[in-house]
Enzyme design. Structure first.
Site, PDB file in Angstrom:
ATOM      1  N   PRO A  89     -44.926 -21.183  56.895  1.00  0.00           N
ATOM      2  CA  PRO A  89     -43.833 -21.521  57.264  1.00  0.00           C
ATOM      3  C   PRO A  89     -42.975 -21.995  55.939  1.00  0.00           C
ATOM      4  O   PRO A  89     -41.828 -22.024  55.980  1.00  0.00           O
ATOM      5  CB  PRO A  89     -43.904 -23.174  57.810  1.00  0.00           C
ATOM      6  N   GLU A 116     -54.918 -26.608  56.599  1.00  0.00           N
ATOM      7  CA  GLU A 116     -53.864 -26.951  55.892  1.00  0.00           C
ATOM      8  C   GLU A 116     -53.281 -25.637  55.010  1.00  0.00           C
ATOM      9  O   GLU A 116     -52.172 -25.825  54.729  1.00  0.00           O
ATOM     10  CB  GLU A 116     -53.893 -27.976  54.994  1.00  0.00           C
ATOM     11  N   ARG A 154     -44.416  -0.520  64.775  1.00  0.00           N
ATOM     12  CA  ARG A 154     -43.515   0.387  65.882  1.00  0.00           C
ATOM     13  C   ARG A 154     -42.429   1.267  65.021  1.00  0.00           C
ATOM     14  O   ARG A 154     -41.814   2.153  65.606  1.00  0.00           O
ATOM     15  CB  ARG A 154     -42.750  -0.601  66.918  1.00  0.00           C
ATOM     16  N   ASP A 169     -32.475  -0.399  69.167  1.00  0.00           N
ATOM     17  CA  ASP A 169     -32.952  -2.098  69.079  1.00  0.00           C
ATOM     18  C   ASP A 169     -31.741  -2.743  68.577  1.00  0.00           C
ATOM     19  O   ASP A 169     -30.965  -2.571  67.861  1.00  0.00           O
ATOM     20  CB  ASP A 169     -33.989  -2.032  67.953  1.00  0.00           C
TER      21      ASP A 169
HETATM   22  N1  4HQ Z   1     -48.624 -21.436  59.883  1.00  0.00           N
HETATM   23  N2  4HQ Z   1     -44.795 -18.271  60.028  1.00  0.00           N
HETATM   24  C1  4HQ Z   1     -49.876 -23.031  58.932  1.00  0.00           C
HETATM   25  C2  4HQ Z   1     -47.178 -21.235  60.372  1.00  0.00           C
HETATM   26  C3  4HQ Z   1     -46.652 -19.930  60.120  1.00  0.00           C
HETATM   27  C4  4HQ Z   1     -45.257 -19.539  60.268  1.00  0.00           C
HETATM   28  C5  4HQ Z   1     -49.492 -20.322  59.134  1.00  0.00           C
HETATM   29  C6  4HQ Z   1     -49.242 -22.711  60.288  1.00  0.00           C
HETATM   30  C7  4HQ Z   1     -50.208 -20.893  58.101  1.00  0.00           C
HETATM   31  C8  4HQ Z   1     -51.482 -22.623  57.248  1.00  0.00           C
HETATM   32  N3  4HQ Z   1     -47.037 -18.647  59.653  1.00  0.00           N
HETATM   33  N4  4HQ Z   1     -50.926 -21.950  58.391  1.00  0.00           N
HETATM   34  N5  4HQ Z   1     -44.417 -20.537  60.995  1.00  0.00           N
HETATM   35  O1  4HQ Z   1     -46.895 -21.908  61.164  1.00  0.00           O
HETATM   36  O2  4HQ Z   1     -45.891 -17.929  59.379  1.00  0.00           O
END
Ligand code: 4HQ
Length: 258
Positions: A89, A116, A154, A169
């Site tokens: 995130p 984590e 794709r 698209d």
């Molecule tokens: N995570 N976009 C936490 C995500 C995520 C997202 C992946 C949760 C990595 C450690 N990954 N882990 N949003 O929420 O890519």
């Protein structure tokens, strides 16, 4: 292109990438998806891949050592340099632009974190780009990686047939897609816009472009603000706006004069 996925759940990622257009791209040899499990590179009897987070608090962190060994093996096994992406995130939001750039690379590795996440030092050392699929929290990077594989897969040359053409698209020109209809022409739920039935291909193209512009204006003004519209597009959007307001007044039983 080749995508290497580093994941504690290799079966899940592989299954995600084996369906539909992207699965077919793999069968046709246009795309190769390989998985690497950090657990295979753990050295202790328990095959430990995570440790408690320094500083206290709940949750575990993926350790450096198994991943260091894994990246060593991965880089050893590649003749070309690999662009390494960590899904999190904290990354830059995935857009069709980023998808296109990834799709043009010969090799991309997707690092999926669980718990984590991954020890920051490993990330700083091995990762070229951090990408997020959206502002919400997943329980691991696997679904985010599956999103990247699908969107990138794709776009490989030959993955889509003419009818599926990527040019049509949403986002291919920065706009949302137009509405689509199929049989029957008339239904209790409504009728198909007559222009689509008439066979006037110029008129159909114009109608679709107008709908794309109009929907982007209604639903994603942020996207529209990023677009540079030519004169015809501006005229079509004006036309859409006029029709939209006229329909609104009709619905409310009012007129612009009220
Ligand atoms: N995570 N976009 C936490 C995500 C995520 C997202 C992946 C949760 C990595 C450690 N990954 N882990 N949003 O929420 O890519």
């Amino acid at each position: 292109m080749r995508i290497d996925v580093i994941t504690l759940f290799p079966d899940f990622v592989r299954q995600c990438s084996e369906v539909g257009v992207v699965g077919r791209a793999q069968q046709r040899g246009l795309l190769q998806v390989e998985t690497w499990n950090p657990r295979d590179y753990a050295t202790d009897n328990y095959r430990t891949v995570d440790g408690r987070t320094f500083g206290g608090g709940p949750g575990m962190v993926m350790m450096i050592e198994p991943l260091r060994a894994l990246f060593g093996a991965l880089r050893e096994a590649s003749d070309e340099p690999t662009h390494v992406v960590y899904l999190s995130p904290q990354g830059a939001r995935l857009t069709q632009d980023r998808v296109r750039k990834l799709a043009a690379r010969p090799r991309v590795a997707l690092l999926c974190g669980r718990y984590e996440g991954v020890d920051e030092r490993l990330l700083a050392h091995e990762v070229d780009e951090e990408i997020s699929v959206g502002d919400y929290v997943l329980s691991g990077g696997e679904l985010a990686a599956a999103v990247v594989i699908d969107a990138v897969g794709r776009l490989q040359d030959g993955a889509l047939n003419d009818a599926q053409s990527a040019q049509q698209d949403s986002f291919s020109d920065g706009l949302l897609d137009c509405p689509h209809y199929t049989r029957p022409e008339t239904d209790a739920l409504g009728t198909v816009p007559p222009v689509l039935l008439g066979g006037d291909h110029a008129a159909i193209r114009r109608w679709r472009r107008k709908q794309s512009l109009g929907r982007t204006w209604l639903r994603r003004p942020d996207l529209l603000a990023q677009c540079v519209l030519d004169e015809e597009s501006r005229a079509l959007l004006d036309e859409f706006r006029r029709e939209h307001f006229a329909a609104q007044h009709l619905e409310a039983g009012t007129g612009p004069q009220d």
